[in-house]
Design an enzyme around this catalytic site. Structure first.
Site, PDB file in Angstrom:
ATOM      1  N   THR A 223       0.817  -1.347   0.072  1.00 38.28           N
ATOM      2  CA  THR A 223       0.202  -0.103   0.108  1.00 38.28           C
ATOM      3  C   THR A 223       0.827   1.287   0.094  1.00 38.28           C
ATOM      4  O   THR A 223       0.419   2.273  -0.865  1.00 38.28           O
ATOM      5  CB  THR A 223      -0.985  -0.108   1.137  1.00 38.28           C
ATOM      6  OG1 THR A 223      -1.831  -1.229   1.150  1.00 38.28           O
ATOM      7  CG2 THR A 223      -1.855   1.193   1.275  1.00 38.28           C
TER       8      THR A 223
ATOM      9  N   ARG B 190      -4.088  -4.314 -15.979  1.00 37.17           N
ATOM     10  CA  ARG B 190      -5.298  -3.474 -15.962  1.00 37.17           C
ATOM     11  C   ARG B 190      -5.218  -2.414 -14.890  1.00 37.17           C
ATOM     12  O   ARG B 190      -6.093  -1.558 -14.892  1.00 37.17           O
ATOM     13  CB  ARG B 190      -6.558  -4.430 -15.795  1.00 37.17           C
ATOM     14  CG  ARG B 190      -6.887  -5.099 -16.945  1.00 37.17           C
ATOM     15  CD  ARG B 190      -7.872  -6.257 -16.638  1.00 37.17           C
ATOM     16  NE  ARG B 190      -7.640  -7.228 -15.828  1.00 37.17           N
ATOM     17  CZ  ARG B 190      -7.248  -8.387 -15.914  1.00 37.17           C
ATOM     18  NH1 ARG B 190      -6.634  -8.541 -17.225  1.00 37.17           N
ATOM     19  NH2 ARG B 190      -6.956  -9.027 -14.847  1.00 37.17           N
TER      20      ARG B 190
ATOM     21  N   TYR C 224      -4.120   7.100 -28.737  1.00 33.32           N
ATOM     22  CA  TYR C 224      -4.321   7.497 -29.844  1.00 33.32           C
ATOM     23  C   TYR C 224      -5.614   6.882 -30.622  1.00 33.32           C
ATOM     24  O   TYR C 224      -5.768   5.873 -30.959  1.00 33.32           O
ATOM     25  CB  TYR C 224      -3.185   7.642 -30.692  1.00 33.32           C
ATOM     26  CG  TYR C 224      -3.184   8.313 -31.978  1.00 33.32           C
ATOM     27  CD1 TYR C 224      -2.422   9.433 -32.152  1.00 33.32           C
ATOM     28  CD2 TYR C 224      -3.535   7.688 -33.165  1.00 33.32           C
ATOM     29  CE1 TYR C 224      -2.538  10.238 -33.384  1.00 33.32           C
ATOM     30  CE2 TYR C 224      -3.519   8.436 -34.304  1.00 33.32           C
ATOM     31  CZ  TYR C 224      -3.056   9.637 -34.437  1.00 33.32           C
ATOM     32  OH  TYR C 224      -3.060  10.179 -35.541  1.00 33.32           O
TER      33      TYR C 224
ATOM     34  N   ALA D 260      -7.542   5.869 -33.834  1.00 35.04           N
ATOM     35  CA  ALA D 260      -7.690   6.038 -35.194  1.00 35.04           C
ATOM     36  C   ALA D 260      -9.278   6.026 -35.723  1.00 35.04           C
ATOM     37  O   ALA D 260      -9.236   6.101 -36.907  1.00 35.04           O
ATOM     38  CB  ALA D 260      -7.060   4.641 -35.806  1.00 35.04           C
TER      39      ALA D 260
ATOM     40  N   ARG E  33      -9.434   1.502 -40.562  1.00 35.11           N
ATOM     41  CA  ARG E  33      -8.235   1.019 -39.708  1.00 35.11           C
ATOM     42  C   ARG E  33      -7.956  -0.362 -39.557  1.00 35.11           C
ATOM     43  O   ARG E  33      -7.029  -0.838 -38.968  1.00 35.11           O
ATOM     44  CB  ARG E  33      -8.211   1.531 -38.208  1.00 35.11           C
ATOM     45  CG  ARG E  33      -9.476   1.398 -37.521  1.00 35.11           C
ATOM     46  CD  ARG E  33      -9.666   1.992 -36.068  1.00 35.11           C
ATOM     47  NE  ARG E  33     -11.060   1.799 -35.428  1.00 35.11           N
ATOM     48  CZ  ARG E  33     -11.150   2.114 -34.107  1.00 35.11           C
ATOM     49  NH1 ARG E  33     -10.298   2.447 -33.567  1.00 35.11           N
ATOM     50  NH2 ARG E  33     -12.538   1.447 -33.956  1.00 35.11           N
TER      51      ARG E  33
ATOM     52  N   HIS F 207       3.128   0.808  -7.033  1.00 37.17           N
ATOM     53  CA  HIS F 207       3.287  -0.722  -6.772  1.00 37.17           C
ATOM     54  C   HIS F 207       2.825  -1.180  -7.995  1.00 37.17           C
ATOM     55  O   HIS F 207       3.684  -2.402  -8.429  1.00 37.17           O
ATOM     56  CB  HIS F 207       2.102  -0.826  -5.867  1.00 37.17           C
ATOM     57  CG  HIS F 207       1.651  -2.211  -5.681  1.00 37.17           C
ATOM     58  ND1 HIS F 207       2.429  -3.343  -5.554  1.00 37.17           N
ATOM     59  CD2 HIS F 207       0.469  -2.720  -5.993  1.00 37.17           C
ATOM     60  CE1 HIS F 207       1.736  -4.400  -5.654  1.00 37.17           C
ATOM     61  NE2 HIS F 207       0.486  -4.217  -5.854  1.00 37.17           N
TER      62      HIS F 207
ATOM     63  N   ARG G 182       7.746  -7.760 -17.059  1.00 31.31           N
ATOM     64  CA  ARG G 182       7.864  -7.534 -18.632  1.00 31.31           C
ATOM     65  C   ARG G 182       9.475  -7.266 -18.717  1.00 31.31           C
ATOM     66  O   ARG G 182      10.026  -7.307 -19.801  1.00 31.31           O
ATOM     67  CB  ARG G 182       7.122  -6.366 -19.093  1.00 31.31           C
ATOM     68  CG  ARG G 182       5.699  -6.491 -18.950  1.00 31.31           C
ATOM     69  CD  ARG G 182       5.236  -7.941 -19.715  1.00 31.31           C
ATOM     70  NE  ARG G 182       3.859  -7.930 -19.843  1.00 31.31           N
ATOM     71  CZ  ARG G 182       3.315  -9.027 -20.592  1.00 31.31           C
ATOM     72  NH1 ARG G 182       3.912  -9.953 -20.930  1.00 31.31           N
ATOM     73  NH2 ARG G 182       1.868  -8.738 -20.462  1.00 31.31           N
TER      74      ARG G 182
END
Length: 311
Positions: free
Chosen positions: A89, A114, A121, A123, A204, A222, A231
């Site tokens: 926290t 999420r 951007y 399209a 698009r 966090h 990643r």
């Protein structure tokens, strides 16, 4: 990652502006604020805003009126304790906002994280630039024989050249057809005044997934560290790992104490399951343990050996 002159001018104007504030600022992050850090061939990451610093983590943990203690070592010790014991926290008290330019196929992978605010951007309103991600030959690899979602050995030079030609040709052709359907030129002017042109939100769909998009991505520290831990891992896809590694450098400029703890207790750490710990105890007691009698599957056994450095 060439920027247009108007983009460069806008960034320089932002970097030249100054504002008085009573809130905490971080000189090392201020020094790179708004600056685009190149990623891949046309992408970038730049910090456009932030809130909090290492002191904000400490303040939240102690719920104090002041910031930090008289000894920096005490603050760092607390941050390391929080990281080590997964008290998350206090890290949520710091927030950061990035402007990211990235290939669409990486954006689709990235959006699975999420716990962030995202504005991409559109399209539907604007025409996407003719910019495509083309991997370096060294990053063109065959499917891994042991990992269904990973890469194996690099392709031979002639096959890599063929793949690059196909990627370039397909992306260029699809973008040409995209503009033809829109009935617009690169600068937005009409090609044929007698045609209406297809709506942008429909045209698009013809673009390839290596086309570049952009978004603003805001999250707390966090969740940012959780993103980076997944990643920036060696098993992550190279393209998204390239972004995560650049973002980690911005974290080190922003909250250096938290970044050091993160490197020690997340990126540089391993997790052992209860059965793995039991096997390790047996080994430390002098017992010779092999996979069949370990109670671990072949895959978990391999992960265990890698974790303790004997693979």
């Amino acid at each position: 990652m060439p920027l247009a002159q108007d983009q460069i001018a806008a960034i320089e104007a932002q970097r030249a502006a100054r504002a008085e504030t009573r809130r905490a600022t971080v000189p090392t992050l201020e020094a790179i604020l708004y600056h685009p850090h190149p990623v891949l061939d046309h992408g970038f990451v730049r910090v456009v805003d932030y809130m909090g610093d290492d002191g904000a983590i400490v303040q939240a943990a102690r719920v104090s009126y002041g910031r930090g203690t008289r000894k920096v070592s005490e603050d760092e010790g607390l941050i390391r304790y929080l990281m080590r014991h997964r008290h998350t926290t206090p890290f949520e008290m710091c927030e950061i906002k990035y402007h990211v330019k990235l290939p669409i196929f990486i954006a689709r992978q990235w959006i699975r994280h999420r716990m962030a605010n995202v504005n991409e951007y559109s399209a539907r309103y604007s025409i996407l630039d003719r910019e495509f991600y083309l991997p370096a030959p060294a990053h063109l690899a065959a499917q891994s024989a042991s990992n269904r979602q990973g890469r194996g050995e690099a392709l031979a030079a002639d096959e890599a050249a063929m793949v690059l030609d196909l990627l370039r040709e397909d992306a260029t052709r699809c973008h040409d057809h995209y503009l033809a359907m829109l009935n617009e030129n690169e600068d937005g002017t009409a090609r044929d005044p007698t045609r209406q042109g297809l709506a942008r939100e429909l045209a698009r769909m013809n673009l390839t997934l290596n086309t570049y998009t952009q978004w603003y991505w805001k999250t707390d520290l966090h969740n940012l560290l959780h993103f980076i831990s997944l990643r920036a891992d060696a098993h992550a896809q190279y393209e998204i790992r390239a972004y995560a590694e650049v973002m980690l450098k911005t974290v080190e400029a922003w909250v250096p104490m938290a970044a050091r703890a993160f490197r020690d207790y997340r990126l540089g750490a391993v997790t052992l399951s209860a059965p793995m710990r039991a096997v390790l105890r047996r080994m430390l007691a002098g017992e010779r343990v092999e996979q069949p009698e370990s109670g671990l599957s072949k895959r978990e056994w391999a992960e265990f050996l890698a974790a303790i450095g004997t693979a």
